[in-house]
Design a protein around this motif. Structure first.
Motif, PDB file in Angstrom:
ATOM      1  N   SER A  98      -2.190 -14.971 -11.989  1.00  0.00           N
ATOM      2  CA  SER A  98      -2.482 -15.067 -10.283  1.00  0.00           C
ATOM      3  C   SER A  98      -0.975 -14.637 -10.104  1.00  0.00           C
ATOM      4  O   SER A  98       0.087 -14.915  -8.222  1.00  0.00           O
ATOM      5  N   VAL A  99      -0.077 -15.940 -10.255  1.00  0.00           N
ATOM      6  CA  VAL A  99       1.058 -16.723 -10.703  1.00  0.00           C
ATOM      7  C   VAL A  99       2.365 -15.956 -10.967  1.00  0.00           C
ATOM      8  O   VAL A  99       3.053 -16.064 -10.444  1.00  0.00           O
ATOM      9  N   LEU A 100       2.184 -15.316 -12.101  1.00  0.00           N
ATOM     10  CA  LEU A 100       3.553 -14.164 -12.672  1.00  0.00           C
ATOM     11  C   LEU A 100       3.172 -13.057 -11.294  1.00  0.00           C
ATOM     12  O   LEU A 100       4.089 -12.439 -11.197  1.00  0.00           O
ATOM     13  N   TYR A 101       1.720 -12.020 -10.968  1.00  0.00           N
ATOM     14  CA  TYR A 101       1.985 -11.059  -9.984  1.00  0.00           C
ATOM     15  C   TYR A 101       1.100 -11.565  -8.878  1.00  0.00           C
ATOM     16  O   TYR A 101      -0.221 -10.998  -9.010  1.00  0.00           O
ATOM     17  N   PRO A 102       1.175 -12.211  -8.136  1.00  0.00           N
ATOM     18  CA  PRO A 102       1.087 -12.806  -7.008  1.00  0.00           C
ATOM     19  C   PRO A 102       0.671 -11.170  -5.752  1.00  0.00           C
ATOM     20  O   PRO A 102      -0.677 -11.423  -5.460  1.00  0.00           O
ATOM     21  N   ASP A 103       1.637 -10.649  -6.008  1.00  0.00           N
ATOM     22  CA  ASP A 103       1.314  -9.324  -4.923  1.00  0.00           C
ATOM     23  C   ASP A 103       0.589  -8.429  -5.243  1.00  0.00           C
ATOM     24  O   ASP A 103      -0.519  -7.815  -4.399  1.00  0.00           O
ATOM     25  N   TYR A 104      -0.135  -8.363  -6.893  1.00  0.00           N
ATOM     26  CA  TYR A 104      -1.191  -8.188  -7.842  1.00  0.00           C
ATOM     27  C   TYR A 104      -2.501  -7.952  -7.392  1.00  0.00           C
ATOM     28  O   TYR A 104      -3.509  -7.855  -7.001  1.00  0.00           O
ATOM     29  N   PHE A 105      -2.675  -9.755  -7.666  1.00  0.00           N
ATOM     30  CA  PHE A 105      -3.578 -10.559  -7.840  1.00  0.00           C
ATOM     31  C   PHE A 105      -3.946 -10.502  -6.300  1.00  0.00           C
ATOM     32  O   PHE A 105      -5.299 -10.196  -6.127  1.00  0.00           O
ATOM     33  N   THR A 106      -3.614 -10.343  -4.985  1.00  0.00           N
ATOM     34  CA  THR A 106      -3.409 -10.347  -3.335  1.00  0.00           C
ATOM     35  C   THR A 106      -4.273  -9.056  -3.867  1.00  0.00           C
ATOM     36  O   THR A 106      -5.563  -8.787  -3.023  1.00  0.00           O
ATOM     37  N   ALA A 107      -3.575  -8.760  -3.862  1.00  0.00           N
ATOM     38  CA  ALA A 107      -4.224  -6.544  -3.121  1.00  0.00           C
ATOM     39  C   ALA A 107      -5.363  -6.723  -4.374  1.00  0.00           C
ATOM     40  O   ALA A 107      -6.102  -6.138  -3.369  1.00  0.00           O
ATOM     41  N   ILE A 108      -6.076  -6.939  -5.556  1.00  0.00           N
ATOM     42  CA  ILE A 108      -6.829  -6.677  -6.172  1.00  0.00           C
ATOM     43  C   ILE A 108      -7.769  -7.552  -5.506  1.00  0.00           C
ATOM     44  O   ILE A 108      -9.035  -6.798  -4.738  1.00  0.00           O
ATOM     45  N   PHE A 109      -7.506  -8.684  -5.162  1.00  0.00           N
ATOM     46  CA  PHE A 109      -8.602 -10.392  -4.496  1.00  0.00           C
ATOM     47  C   PHE A 109      -8.768  -8.903  -3.581  1.00  0.00           C
ATOM     48  O   PHE A 109      -9.763 -10.025  -3.042  1.00  0.00           O
ATOM     49  N   SER A 110      -7.792  -8.870  -3.212  1.00  0.00           N
ATOM     50  CA  SER A 110      -8.603  -9.094  -1.032  1.00  0.00           C
ATOM     51  C   SER A 110      -8.528  -7.638  -0.648  1.00  0.00           C
ATOM     52  O   SER A 110      -9.197  -7.932   0.505  1.00  0.00           O
ATOM     53  N   TYR A 111      -9.130  -7.107  -1.287  1.00  0.00           N
ATOM     54  CA  TYR A 111      -9.399  -5.343  -1.068  1.00  0.00           C
ATOM     55  C   TYR A 111     -10.718  -5.847  -0.714  1.00  0.00           C
ATOM     56  O   TYR A 111     -11.793  -5.679  -1.485  1.00  0.00           O
ATOM     57  N   GLU A 112     -11.019  -5.273  -0.046  1.00  0.00           N
ATOM     58  CA  GLU A 112     -12.704  -5.233   1.488  1.00  0.00           C
ATOM     59  C   GLU A 112     -13.264  -3.621   0.661  1.00  0.00           C
ATOM     60  O   GLU A 112     -12.849  -2.338   1.072  1.00  0.00           O
ATOM     61  N   ASN A 113     -14.483  -3.201  -0.232  1.00  0.00           N
ATOM     62  CA  ASN A 113     -14.888  -2.677  -0.369  1.00  0.00           C
ATOM     63  C   ASN A 113     -15.551  -1.695   0.515  1.00  0.00           C
ATOM     64  O   ASN A 113     -15.989  -2.259   1.877  1.00  0.00           O
ATOM     65  N   ARG A 114     -14.964  -0.198   0.903  1.00  0.00           N
ATOM     66  CA  ARG A 114     -15.580   0.139   1.932  1.00  0.00           C
ATOM     67  C   ARG A 114     -17.052   1.367   2.131  1.00  0.00           C
ATOM     68  O   ARG A 114     -16.877   1.698   0.503  1.00  0.00           O
ATOM     69  N   ALA A 115     -17.922   1.102   2.654  1.00  0.00           N
ATOM     70  CA  ALA A 115     -19.340   2.764   1.796  1.00  0.00           C
ATOM     71  C   ALA A 115     -19.072   3.937   1.434  1.00  0.00           C
ATOM     72  O   ALA A 115     -19.235   4.105   0.183  1.00  0.00           O
ATOM     73  N   ALA A 116     -17.141   4.024   2.263  1.00  0.00           N
ATOM     74  CA  ALA A 116     -17.082   5.290   2.139  1.00  0.00           C
ATOM     75  C   ALA A 116     -16.415   5.172   0.586  1.00  0.00           C
ATOM     76  O   ALA A 116     -15.896   6.709  -0.058  1.00  0.00           O
ATOM     77  N   ASP A 117     -15.393   4.117  -0.301  1.00  0.00           N
ATOM     78  CA  ASP A 117     -16.107   4.306  -1.544  1.00  0.00           C
ATOM     79  C   ASP A 117     -16.040   4.934  -2.306  1.00  0.00           C
ATOM     80  O   ASP A 117     -16.449   5.111  -3.633  1.00  0.00           O
ATOM     81  N   PHE A 118     -18.110   4.504  -2.413  1.00  0.00           N
ATOM     82  CA  PHE A 118     -19.097   5.406  -3.160  1.00  0.00           C
ATOM     83  C   PHE A 118     -19.646   6.543  -2.189  1.00  0.00           C
ATOM     84  O   PHE A 118     -20.667   6.831  -3.562  1.00  0.00           O
ATOM     85  N   GLU A 119     -19.477   7.765  -1.677  1.00  0.00           N
ATOM     86  CA  GLU A 119     -20.132   8.032  -1.091  1.00  0.00           C
ATOM     87  C   GLU A 119     -19.481   9.966  -1.831  1.00  0.00           C
ATOM     88  O   GLU A 119     -18.348   9.348  -2.326  1.00  0.00           O
ATOM     89  N   LYS A 120     -20.464  10.322  -2.209  1.00  0.00           N
ATOM     90  CA  LYS A 120     -20.434  11.588  -3.166  1.00  0.00           C
ATOM     91  C   LYS A 120     -19.020  12.700  -1.832  1.00  0.00           C
ATOM     92  O   LYS A 120     -19.512  12.866  -1.068  1.00  0.00           O
ATOM     93  N   GLY A 121     -18.210  13.619  -2.738  1.00  0.00           N
ATOM     94  CA  GLY A 121     -17.731  13.807  -1.717  1.00  0.00           C
ATOM     95  C   GLY A 121     -16.552  14.369  -2.727  1.00  0.00           C
ATOM     96  O   GLY A 121     -16.190  14.683  -3.730  1.00  0.00           O
TER      97      GLY A 121
END
Length: 216
Positions: A98-121
């Protein structure tokens, strides 16, 4: 010839991801348009869509980069230590990430999973790879907890998966607090972020121990 063509495609693909990373981190995901990406990557919109069909797909690619870096750090810091110390080491490695790569950390930890992520398609290789890497990190945590439970060090309830979710959530919360409240904590309570984080790790891990004293 085919190899050179494939190499050229990979270069252009990475060029688009580089452009997206720059814009998402500097301008924000919501504020970035596909036209912005085309201008940053110096590609036409038609060419851009050959490689990526949406900003979401590019966001997954950026998280993939972040997860790969985190996994590399976790594997570099693996040591032959007691399970409690390895769990603390994993938590501290995430903090270092989180200190060395704050932008990657924020990108991963702030991502809000959506229902569409788990739909078959329609298959989305970027999304699937991102979730695969995320589960790889989560499995490392789950394995440590399960090892501690099997050896009689950690409580068996909740189970290893639920305990891992709880610890991961606590870790996210304390790292976020240490970041956004850094100046407040230092000015009003004389608590350095690094000290707060280390003490928080101790409290969090102690909470899952059967015997909260001693080395735990």
């Amino acid at each position: 010839m085919a190899s050179k063509r494939a190499q050229g495609k990979e270069i252009k693909r990475n060029k688009v991801i580089d452009a997206a990373e720059h814009l998402f981190f500097s301008k924000g995901f919501a504020q970035t348009t596909m036209d912005d990406l085309c201008a940053q990557a110096h590609l036409s919109k038609r060419t851009l869509y050959v490689y990526f069909n949406s900003k979401d797909q590019l966001y997954f690619e950026i998280m993939i980069r972040g997860y790969k870096q985190l996994i590399t750090m976790l594997e570099e810091n693996q040591q032959s230590l007691p399970v409690i110390d390895r769990l603390k080491q994993m938590a501290y490695t995430v903090y270092q990430f989180s200190v060395l790569y704050p932008d990657y950390f924020t990108a991963i930890f702030s991502y809000e999973n959506r229902a569409a992520d788990f739909e078959k398609g329609v298959p989305d290789a970027s999304k699937e790879e991102c979730y695969r890497l995320g589960e790889q990190v989560f499995q490392k945590l789950t394995d440590l907890i399960e090892e501690g439970q099997n050896s009689g060090i950690f409580r068996r309830k909740p189970d290893a998966v639920q305990t891992a979710v709880i610890l991961w959530s606590c870790l996210h919360g304390i790292l976020n607090t240490a970041k956004v409240k850094k100046n407040y904590l230092a000015s009003f309570h004389s608590i350095p972020s690094d000290s707060l984080i280390r003490q928080a790790f101790e409290v969090i891990i102690r909470s899952i121990c059967i015997d909260s004293g001693g080395d735990c």
